[in-house]
Design a protein around this motif. Structure first.
Motif, PDB file in Angstrom:
ATOM      1  N   GLY A  26      13.103  53.498  19.909  1.00 45.65           N
ATOM      2  CA  GLY A  26      13.763  53.090  21.143  1.00 45.65           C
ATOM      3  C   GLY A  26      13.628  51.608  21.432  1.00 45.65           C
ATOM      4  O   GLY A  26      14.459  51.031  22.151  1.00 45.65           O
ATOM      5  N   LEU A  27      12.602  50.974  20.876  1.00 43.30           N
ATOM      6  CA  LEU A  27      12.364  49.552  21.124  1.00 43.30           C
ATOM      7  C   LEU A  27      13.081  48.656  20.106  1.00 43.30           C
ATOM      8  O   LEU A  27      13.406  47.502  20.415  1.00 43.30           O
ATOM      9  CB  LEU A  27      10.851  49.272  21.079  1.00 43.30           C
ATOM     10  CG  LEU A  27      10.381  47.859  21.382  1.00 43.30           C
ATOM     11  CD1 LEU A  27      10.787  47.446  22.803  1.00 43.30           C
ATOM     12  CD2 LEU A  27       8.870  47.748  21.210  1.00 43.30           C
ATOM     13  N   TRP A 113      11.205  45.390  27.996  1.00 41.05           N
ATOM     14  CA  TRP A 113      11.519  46.433  27.018  1.00 41.05           C
ATOM     15  C   TRP A 113      10.241  46.972  26.383  1.00 41.05           C
ATOM     16  O   TRP A 113      10.171  48.161  26.050  1.00 41.05           O
ATOM     17  CB  TRP A 113      12.448  45.879  25.940  1.00 41.05           C
ATOM     18  CG  TRP A 113      13.698  45.277  26.496  1.00 41.05           C
ATOM     19  CD1 TRP A 113      14.157  44.006  26.306  1.00 41.05           C
ATOM     20  CD2 TRP A 113      14.651  45.913  27.350  1.00 41.05           C
ATOM     21  NE1 TRP A 113      15.339  43.802  26.976  1.00 41.05           N
ATOM     22  CE2 TRP A 113      15.664  44.964  27.624  1.00 41.05           C
ATOM     23  CE3 TRP A 113      14.748  47.197  27.907  1.00 41.05           C
ATOM     24  CZ2 TRP A 113      16.759  45.265  28.440  1.00 41.05           C
ATOM     25  CZ3 TRP A 113      15.844  47.484  28.725  1.00 41.05           C
ATOM     26  CH2 TRP A 113      16.827  46.534  28.978  1.00 41.05           C
ATOM     27  N   LYS A 116       8.932  49.460  28.812  1.00 37.78           N
ATOM     28  CA  LYS A 116       9.775  50.656  28.922  1.00 37.78           C
ATOM     29  C   LYS A 116       9.683  51.558  27.706  1.00 37.78           C
ATOM     30  O   LYS A 116       9.619  52.794  27.833  1.00 37.78           O
ATOM     31  CB  LYS A 116      11.222  50.235  29.164  1.00 37.78           C
ATOM     32  CG  LYS A 116      12.159  51.413  29.403  1.00 37.78           C
ATOM     33  CD  LYS A 116      13.548  50.952  29.806  1.00 37.78           C
ATOM     34  CE  LYS A 116      14.452  52.146  30.094  1.00 37.78           C
ATOM     35  NZ  LYS A 116      15.822  51.724  30.526  1.00 37.78           N
ATOM     36  N   TYR A 117       9.655  50.936  26.511  1.00 42.12           N
ATOM     37  CA  TYR A 117       9.743  51.741  25.288  1.00 42.12           C
ATOM     38  C   TYR A 117       8.469  51.746  24.443  1.00 42.12           C
ATOM     39  O   TYR A 117       8.360  52.572  23.532  1.00 42.12           O
ATOM     40  CB  TYR A 117      10.908  51.244  24.425  1.00 42.12           C
ATOM     41  CG  TYR A 117      12.254  51.425  25.068  1.00 42.12           C
ATOM     42  CD1 TYR A 117      12.837  52.681  25.152  1.00 42.12           C
ATOM     43  CD2 TYR A 117      12.949  50.338  25.597  1.00 42.12           C
ATOM     44  CE1 TYR A 117      14.087  52.858  25.740  1.00 42.12           C
ATOM     45  CE2 TYR A 117      14.197  50.490  26.189  1.00 42.12           C
ATOM     46  CZ  TYR A 117      14.757  51.758  26.262  1.00 42.12           C
ATOM     47  OH  TYR A 117      15.991  51.925  26.852  1.00 42.12           O
TER      48      TYR A 117
END
Length: 233
Positions: A26-27, A113, A116-117
């Protein structure tokens, strides 16, 4: 600084530096490959920290600046090195200034980010933990090194640590690295004592002192004087 939009090159750097698995899927879309030319500032001491950078090719210089505006080179780094990790964890501004001293490639990702990931991705957290604890280990060794070794050993080690190779000669020509008063403070000695040791090394043929620079003439002999100890290995 330039963004490099080359997925194949990005993948090559991830694989060659064995860091592909530390980033969750996801990152990865938010990873950006940056190219810095010699002399480019990557980040500046005291400015807000927003990016985590992973050095994957080239050489960078890390230095600190006093309130009076005097700069002191702390170390030169080659891959694999991370910039912005401590700031990411602590939420602090940049601790030091980082500058490219050769053409440099870095993989960067914005903190938002990363949070988040990557906040709960064990391989990434373990990677950051290893990097940060290594930095504190080096810092601890640095303090012990200054306490336990004579100035000759400390100076030899510092010269080897901050020297750049040019045409087969190792030269310490950066004004930030050569400000002897600040170097003396870093090494925990007086300016006069430091100057005496420099003159001693010069007489012994280990170095050549010129206006604004020091050239390492006999690297092996300087390594012997340093006892194999290099600041910020």
């Amino acid at each position: 600084m330039k963004e490099i939009h080359d997925a194949e090159l990005m993948q090559d750097f991830l694989l060659s530096n064995q860091i592909n698995s530390i980033f969750p899927d996801g990152l990865k879309p938010y990873l950006v490959l940056y190219h810095f030319d010699h002399g480019d500032i990557i980040c500046t001491q005291g400015e807000p920290a927003e990016m985590l950078y992973v050095l994957v090719e080239g050489k960078i210089k890390i230095f600190t600046t006093s309130a009076e505006g005097k700069a002191l080179v702390l170390s030169f780094k080659t891959p694999l090195e991370v910039i912005g990790d401590i700031e990411y964890v602590q939420g602090n501004p940049m601790i030091n200034t980082v500058q490219a001293v050769s053409p440099v490639y870095m993989i960067g990702v914005h903190y938002r980010w990363l949070r988040k990931y990557g906040q709960e991705h064990p391989p990434l957290l373990q990677f950051l933990l290893r990097i940060i604890t290594r930095k504190f280990y080096i810092k601890s060794n640095f303090l012990s090194f200054n306490l336990l070794h004579p100035v000759e050993v400390r100076l030899a080690s510092y010269l080897l640590s901050v020297s750049e190779e040019a045409s087969g000669t190792f030269v310490m020509s950066d004004p930030a690295a050569y400000h002897l008063t600040d170097v003396a403070n870093l090494l925990g000695t007086s300016y006069r004592h430091l100057n005496r040791v420099i003159q001693k090394f010069s007489h012994e043929g280990l170095i050549v002192r010129r206006k604004g620079s020091i050239l390492i003439k006999d690297r092996e002999a300087l390594m012997s004087a340093a006892g194999g100890n290099i600041y910020e290995e």
